[in-house]
Enzyme design. Structure first.
Site, mmCIF file in Angstrom:
data_model
loop_
_atom_site.group_PDB
_atom_site.id
_atom_site.type_symbol
_atom_site.label_atom_id
_atom_site.label_comp_id
_atom_site.label_asym_id
_atom_site.label_seq_id
_atom_site.Cartn_x
_atom_site.Cartn_y
_atom_site.Cartn_z
ATOM 1 N N GLU A 374 1.173 -1.150 0.328
ATOM 2 C CA GLU A 374 0.355 0.112 -0.220
ATOM 3 C C GLU A 374 0.688 1.179 0.048
ATOM 4 O OE1 GLU A 374 -3.213 0.299 2.807
ATOM 5 O OE2 GLU A 374 -3.172 -1.793 2.937
HETATM 6 P P1 P53 Z 1 -8.240 5.667 4.384
HETATM 7 C C1 P53 Z 1 -3.877 4.424 9.300
HETATM 8 C C2 P53 Z 1 -3.006 4.961 8.991
HETATM 9 C C3 P53 Z 1 -1.809 3.998 7.672
HETATM 10 C C4 P53 Z 1 -3.348 3.414 7.217
HETATM 11 O O1 P53 Z 1 -6.364 4.174 5.093
HETATM 12 C C5 P53 Z 1 -4.654 3.012 7.704
HETATM 13 C C6 P53 Z 1 -4.919 3.126 8.716
HETATM 14 C C7 P53 Z 1 -6.285 3.646 8.627
HETATM 15 O O2 P53 Z 1 -7.089 4.945 7.728
HETATM 16 O O3 P53 Z 1 -5.261 2.203 6.769
HETATM 17 C C8 P53 Z 1 -4.214 1.541 5.414
HETATM 18 O O4 P53 Z 1 -8.847 4.538 3.944
HETATM 19 C C9 P53 Z 1 -5.673 0.005 5.103
HETATM 20 C C10 P53 Z 1 -6.475 0.824 4.080
HETATM 21 C C11 P53 Z 1 -6.969 1.732 4.001
HETATM 22 C C12 P53 Z 1 -5.311 2.525 3.479
HETATM 23 O O5 P53 Z 1 -4.939 2.927 4.955
HETATM 24 O O6 P53 Z 1 -8.190 5.820 6.213
HETATM 25 O O7 P53 Z 1 -4.897 -1.680 5.449
HETATM 26 O O8 P53 Z 1 -7.223 -0.475 4.015
HETATM 27 O O9 P53 Z 1 -8.497 2.299 3.558
HETATM 28 C C13 P53 Z 1 -6.047 4.313 3.379
HETATM 29 O O10 P53 Z 1 -7.571 6.840 3.934
#
Ligand code: P53
EC number: 3.2.1.86
Length: 476
Positions: A374
């Site tokens: 990611e």
């Molecule tokens: P969103 C927090 C910090 C780093 C990654 O996040 C995180 C989170 C949780 O919010 O989550 C990961 O959608 C996760 C995904 C998520 C993505 O990062 O809050 O593995 O499910 O969608 C982005 O912007």
């Protein structure tokens, strides 16, 4: 000549609950993601007692990937994806989590999905648990505060490994298991572990206990998976936000190091198969008396992971507190703003060098292959007058990160398996439940109130990423 190895796994990443929708179709049970309402930047998502009529639950429909996956995989194929990371919604396979037999219709859906990927030469990369455990396991058992959850997870993992052993090679157990290091907020303990805290409970102790059960469940799954198919590559998944000292004051340095230990000991257990000395001493000092058996320790030792999957979005910075000589880490209180770094519209620090730093840090610590599963920029996208989305800000973010990633491989010798930017198609944000926090190369016509045609559109970044993949990272 490309600086990245042949066979580098370029692709994109999503999670079942954030795009599938069809929350109550195909025999699926309610998951923890189905009882979370929409929030916004600075407004937490509400975790409701079950599904309450009239509330906005964005994951229920999401982007309807459940019915549209063929069209979407076609678009991924057009971009040249070598792999596609998604998760298996646990509650499609075991609707309540504690059934004797799995739900055939759920299993069949993922057969079809993986076949569709393979048809296009796209390797599925699969997370078993990505913030979507059956809600019944929360109400009946208290989530991962209960040792019984180990057995339920093992069973789920075994069913998936057996069923998809010829279709899936790359697996991960628990997504961002270390998010719950922030146990002061309600979000991560609930999404990671299905934990709802009662008033006055020792949140920290409960988190460490739940994390222990998950680490055992993960190690056990690694062992089961390797028995079923020795070719499986089974990784952990760590949310990597490197924590920098705010100054070169020795106490800031030490504070940052201690914070890193608390946020990343999960990786030590996954990779080395044991708790580091600083954690066992910390548990003793705090008199946590965790339920950790001899058998657990053997399972941890035997079930070490093959690679480290990581997310990277941002870095953190920390300063020491004059009054606190313990250097204990409180994620919701201790972090400070890093004045050298700009932030996204959602306040996430944009720090490409931090990715190179993180890749080197993991390599120095664990000497295992890494997989960036990611990375990306959440931003608001608008159609221009010419009817297109010119998301040059997204291209810029990704370009800067890929440049640092390539330096880490080419100059620093990091062993990197692949790169799958987050939310390759717009989906529901995990943290806020918004649709408007978009990450995709593909735009989905849906807004925060749930309106829209769900039609898909290629953004500028779509064509840009196509070139990146075709040139194996040479054309950025
Ligand atoms: P969103 C927090 C910090 C780093 C990654 O996040 C995180 C989170 C949780 O919010 O989550 C990961 O959608 C996760 C995904 C998520 C993505 O990062 O809050 O593995 O499910 O969608 C982005 O912007």
């Amino acid at each position: 000549m490309s600086k990245l190895p042949d066979g580098f796994l370029w692709g994109g990443a999503v999670a079942a609950h954030q795009l599938e929708g069809a929350w109550n179709e195909g025999g699926k049970g309610v998951s923890v993601a189905d009882v979370m309402t929409k929030g916004a930047h600075g407004i937490p998502r509400e975790i409701t007692d079950g599904v309450i009529e009239g509330k906005n639950y964005p994951n229920h429909e999401a982007i309807d990937f459940y019915h549209r996956y063929k069209e979407d995989i076609q678009l991924f194929s057009e971009m040249g994806f070598k792999c596609f990371r998604t998760s298996i919604a646990w509650s499609r396979i075991f609707p309540n989590g504690d059934e004797a037999e799995p739900n055939e219709e759920g299993l069949k859906f993922y057969d079809n999905l993986f076949d569709e990927c393979l048809k296009h030469g796209i390797e599925p990369v699969i997370t078993l648990s990505h913030f979507e455990m059956p809600y019944h396991l929360v109400t009946e058992y208290g989530g991962f505060r209960n040792r019984k959850l180990i057995g339920f997870f093992e069973k789920f993992a075994r069913v998936c490994f057996e069923r998809y052993q010829d279709k899936v090679t790359y697996w991960m157990t628990f997504n961002e298991i270390n998010n719950q290091a922030n146990y002061h907020d309600d979000f991560a303990p609930f999404t990671n572990s299905g934990i709802k805290y009662e008033e006055g409970e020792n949140r920290e102790k409960i988190m460490y206990q739940a994390a222990h059960y998950e680490l055992v469940a993960s190690a056990s799954a690694v062992t089961i998976g390797h028995e079923i198919n020795p070719d499986f590559q089974i990784g952990c998944m760590i949310a990597m936000c490197p924590i920098y000292p705010s100054t070169s004051h020795p106490k800031d340095m030490l504070k940052a190091q201690k914070a890193m230990q608390k946020r990343y000991y999960f990786t030590d257990v996954h990779v080395l198969g044991e708790y580091p000395g600083h954690m066992t001493r910390y548990f003793a000092r705090k008199k946590f008396n965790l339920d950790v058996t001899e058998k657990d320790l053997k399972i941890l030792k035997n079930g070490t992971v093959d690679y480290i999957g990581l997310s990277y979005y941002m870095s953190f910075a920390i300063s020491h507190d004059q009054s606190d000589e313990t250097y204990d880490y409180n994620e919701s209180k201790d972090l400070v703003r890093n004045e050298y770094i700009e932030t996204s519209d959602w306040g996430w620090a944009i720090d490409p060098e931090g990715l190179r730093y993180a890749l080197n840090w993991f390599t120095d610590m664990y000497h295992l292959p890494l997989f960036i599963v990611e990375n990306g920029l959440g931003a608001v996208d608008k159609f221009d007058d010419d009817g297109r989305i010119h998301d040059d800000y997204r291209i810029k973010y990704l370009r800067m990160h890929i440049e640092q990633m390539i330096k880490a491989v080419d100059e620093d010798g990091v062993d990197l398996m692949g790169y799958t930017p987050w939310g390759c198609i717009d989906l529901v944000s995990a943290g806020t439940g918004e649709m408007n926090k978009r990450y995709g190369f593909i735009y989905v016509d849906k807004d925060d109130e749930g309106n829209g045609t769900l039609e898909r559109y290629r953004k500028d970044s779509f064509y840009w990423y196509q070139e990146v993949i075709a040139s194996n990272g040479e054309t950025l």
